[in-house]
Design a protein around this motif. Structure first.
Motif, short mmCIF file in Angstrom:
data_model
loop_
_atom_site.label_atom_id
_atom_site.label_comp_id
_atom_site.label_asym_id
_atom_site.label_seq_id
_atom_site.Cartn_x
_atom_site.Cartn_y
_atom_site.Cartn_z
N GLY A 40 7.07 -12.13 -68.25
CA GLY A 40 6.37 -11.98 -69.52
C GLY A 40 4.94 -12.48 -69.52
O GLY A 40 4.19 -12.18 -70.45
N ARG A 41 4.55 -13.24 -68.50
CA ARG A 41 3.18 -13.73 -68.40
C ARG A 41 2.35 -12.98 -67.37
O ARG A 41 1.27 -13.42 -67.00
CB ARG A 41 3.19 -15.24 -68.08
CG ARG A 41 3.91 -16.07 -69.14
CD ARG A 41 3.83 -17.55 -68.84
NE ARG A 41 4.59 -18.33 -69.82
CZ ARG A 41 4.14 -18.69 -71.01
NH1 ARG A 41 2.92 -18.33 -71.37
NH2 ARG A 41 4.88 -19.39 -71.84
N GLY A 42 2.90 -11.85 -66.89
CA GLY A 42 2.16 -11.04 -65.95
C GLY A 42 2.24 -11.51 -64.51
O GLY A 42 1.50 -11.01 -63.65
N ARG A 43 3.13 -12.44 -64.22
CA ARG A 43 3.27 -12.95 -62.85
C ARG A 43 4.22 -12.05 -62.07
O ARG A 43 5.30 -11.69 -62.57
CB ARG A 43 3.79 -14.38 -62.87
CG ARG A 43 2.84 -15.37 -63.50
CD ARG A 43 3.46 -16.74 -63.67
NE ARG A 43 4.59 -16.71 -64.59
CZ ARG A 43 5.13 -17.79 -65.15
NH1 ARG A 43 4.63 -18.98 -64.88
NH2 ARG A 43 6.16 -17.68 -65.96
N HIS A 118 2.67 -1.34 -63.66
CA HIS A 118 3.07 -2.75 -63.76
C HIS A 118 4.09 -2.83 -64.87
O HIS A 118 3.79 -2.55 -66.04
CB HIS A 118 1.86 -3.63 -64.02
CG HIS A 118 0.93 -3.70 -62.85
ND1 HIS A 118 0.83 -4.82 -62.05
CD2 HIS A 118 0.11 -2.77 -62.32
CE1 HIS A 118 -0.04 -4.58 -61.08
NE2 HIS A 118 -0.50 -3.35 -61.22
N TYR A 119 5.31 -3.22 -64.50
CA TYR A 119 6.46 -3.15 -65.40
C TYR A 119 6.88 -4.56 -65.79
O TYR A 119 7.16 -5.41 -64.93
CB TYR A 119 7.62 -2.43 -64.69
CG TYR A 119 8.89 -2.35 -65.49
CD1 TYR A 119 9.07 -1.37 -66.46
CD2 TYR A 119 9.94 -3.26 -65.27
CE1 TYR A 119 10.24 -1.28 -67.19
CE2 TYR A 119 11.11 -3.18 -65.99
CZ TYR A 119 11.26 -2.19 -66.96
OH TYR A 119 12.42 -2.12 -67.68
N ASP A 123 11.31 -11.58 -70.35
CA ASP A 123 10.99 -11.80 -71.76
C ASP A 123 9.49 -12.06 -71.94
O ASP A 123 8.90 -12.85 -71.19
CB ASP A 123 11.76 -12.99 -72.31
CG ASP A 123 13.24 -12.71 -72.39
OD1 ASP A 123 13.60 -11.53 -72.44
OD2 ASP A 123 14.02 -13.67 -72.40
N PRO A 124 8.88 -11.45 -72.94
CA PRO A 124 7.46 -11.72 -73.22
C PRO A 124 7.27 -13.13 -73.74
O PRO A 124 8.18 -13.72 -74.31
CB PRO A 124 7.11 -10.68 -74.29
CG PRO A 124 8.40 -10.27 -74.88
CD PRO A 124 9.46 -10.47 -73.84
#
Length: 221
Positions: A40-43, A118-119, A123-124
């Protein structure tokens, strides 16, 4: 027609690359690109094609091995999309149900190894509700979709298809939750044979043997 979930994003060249792949293979109806799965944090977590147990949905046999691909990575020919619309009666796993119909129709699938999407797989950070909270319902729909397609095969066709251990494990857990020990038994047995040193699948199998007489009288699926 290219799909993209609202919480995912695509590389600028995504559409052009997939369109070119379909132009270069006129017999293909669906192009699937690779994706970077992120939290959810783009990692980054893992690339879709490198995901443990990933099977590309390029054949009917692959579908029975739990093939999948995030719809955000799809580009589908418009005429095929019109001929094979999503089943609105399927609440979850509508993409898997669609891929089965695509393969039953003899449609070809091509893939692009490069990451073009980018999927968001976790959880966001804002805590929005995700489908992971409905995992049990999703598993139930998954089992229903796979079982209904499995029943379309002849005994000879079934004999030629190998279903990996994780498929049997998912079916076993699904039928155990339903209390359907008769249907769960062969899947628990296959799960245990693939993991003979683990106690859980063995205990599940023994439970099925002891209790399946009181379960539903259904054929193995």
């Amino acid at each position: 027609v290219a799909d993209l979930d609202s919480d995912d994003w695509a590389a600028p060249e995504r559409l052009a690359r997939q369109r070119r792949a379909l132009q270069e293979d006129p017999d293909a109806d669906l192009c699937i690109c690779n994706a970077q799965l992120e939290d959810g944090r783009g990692r980054p977590i893992v690339q879709m094609f490198d995901h443990k147990g990933y099977v590309a949905p390029t054949s009917l046999e692959a579908m029975f091995q739990a093939a999948w691909a995030a719809p955000s990575t799809w580009m589908l020919r418009t005429e095929t999309a019109k001929a094979l619309p999503f089943d609105t009666a399927t609440r979850y796993q509508e993409d898997v149900e669609f891929l089965y119909r695509l393969q039953w129709g003899g449609h070809r699938v091509v893939t692009i190894d490069d990451v073009l999407v980018h999927y968001q797989a976790d959880d966001p950070p804002e805590g929005e509700t995700r489908m992971s909270e409905n995992r049990r319902d999703m598993d139930a729909y998954w089992a229903q979709v796979h079982a209904s397609n499995w029943e379309r095969l002849s005994p000879e066709q079934r004999a030629g298809i190998h279903r990996p251990p994780h498929v049997h494990r998912r079916f076993a857990k699904h039928y155990l939750r339903q209390g359907d020990y008769r249907r769960a038994e062969p899947h628990c047995r296959a799960w245990w044979l693939s993991r003979p040193h683990r106690a859980r699948p063995l205990l599940h199998w023994l439970t099925c043997l002891a209790r399946r007489g009181g379960g539903k009288r259904n054929a193995e699926t």
